[in-house]
Design a protein around this motif. Structure first.
Motif: not given
Length: 331
Positions: A99-118
């Motif tokens: 698990s890595d915060i870069t997953g969130y950075i990548r998704a948000l930079k790609m324009g994702c408008r829904s992300i998941e936090l478990d």
């Protein structure tokens, strides 16, 4: 080897699909892309000039108007497809990967408008994010909230949905609330939905806002905490599709967890509820309630109940999550 204006006219009409091409238009192309002075003077397009033209923005398949928002963004939120990410924190496979915060950075930079936090209880009273019951590594919840605050609206100004799967104790739920309020502040959309409205607000009205999707305590709960069904995708859609349509199927006992009022109050127009059937939803589901569908079930609804599924999605948001058989993190 070269194309004169008439050759270029034929190419633009036959191959590029342009209508009403004239010699003037052909000359404009030559003057713009032909590198040699002789070619420009004589109205010839050399191989280099032809290559320049084919690789120019004038020949892009992508419609340049779509580089900026070109749709009407004043419709209800449920009228749009939403670029979404599942298990955003995983950057390799879904069972053993890190698990890595870069997953969130990548998704948000790609324009994702829904992300998941478990979110699960972590050491030192700090909630952590990872996929429960797997060997995936953990990241601190607070660091992810920092990333959301920093990158949430870099690629898009439209609302960002935080799909919060809460598995924490009451004690650490309160820590989650503290971090979210302190770091995200007024970006959190917490306005109570109006019972007089029939549809969700538009993306235009929700610019710059973070929408928390999670379980919410019932309105008649007067205490500081209460119990709700566990926000677990394995339990979220205990359904099967029978010969006569979609029927509910009970799989064991639905687990319930304690939810603190402070966390519940962060949920506004994305309250997680369990789907029963279309007619029940049409009659009693509130426009601010959202159901999650396993992709297999969603596919069956789309094929076997297409009219109901389309009408359902006009009124309500529906989140479709990948089948457990997908073990990579390509989405």
């Amino acid at each position: 080897e070269f194309l004169d204006t008439k050759d270029l006219m034929m190419f633009l009409e036959a191959e590029q699909g342009m209508a009403h091409v004239t010699e003037v238009i052909s000359l404009d192309v030559i003057h713009k892309y032909e590198p040699s002075t002789e070619g420009q003077e004589k109205g010839w397009l050399s191989l280099d000039g032809f290559t320049n033209y084919l690789t120019s923005p004038d020949c892009y398949i992508f419609d340049p108007e779509h580089k900026s928002v070109c749709q009407d963004m004043r419709q209800p939120l449920s009228h749009y497809y939403i670029n979404a990410s599942h298990n955003t924190y995983l950057i390799e496979d879904q069972f053993r990967g890190p698990s890595d915060i870069t997953g969130y950075i990548r998704a948000l930079k790609m324009g994702c408008r829904s992300i998941e936090l478990d979110v699960w209880d972590g050491p030192d009273n700090e909630p952590v994010i990872y996929t429960g019951h797997t060997m995936t590594s953990q990241i601190v919840f607070r660091s992810v909230i920092d990333i959301i605050n920093k990158y949430g609206f870099v690629a898009s100004e439209y609302p960002l949905i935080l799909c919060l799967e809460n598995h924490c104790s009451i004690k650490q739920q309160k820590v989650m609330v503290q971090h979210m309020k302190k770091i995200l502040g007024d970006k959190l959309y917490t306005a109570s939905p109006s019972s007089e409205d029939a549809y969700l607000p538009s993306p235009d009205l929700l610019k710059g806002k973070l929408l928390v999707k999670a379980k919410k305590l019932p309105t008649n709960c007067t205490g500081l905490e209460g119990d709700v069904t566990d926000e677990d995708e394995g339990l979220e859609m205990p359904q099967r599709v029978g010969k006569d349509g979609v029927e509910p199927q009970t799989v064991g006992t639905v687990k319930r967890i304690q939810l603190c009022k402070e966390l519940s109050e962060l949920v506004s127009i994305c309250k997680s509820v369990q789907f029963a059937e279309f007619q029940t939803s049409f009659q009693s589901q509130k426009y601010w309630e959202i159901c999650s569908f396993n992709e297999v079930v969603a596919s069956k609804y789309a094929n076997e109940n297409p009219g109901d599924f389309v009408n359902y999605n006009k009124r309500f948001l529906a989140r479709v999550f990948p089948s457990p058989m997908r073990i990579d993190s390509s989405n």
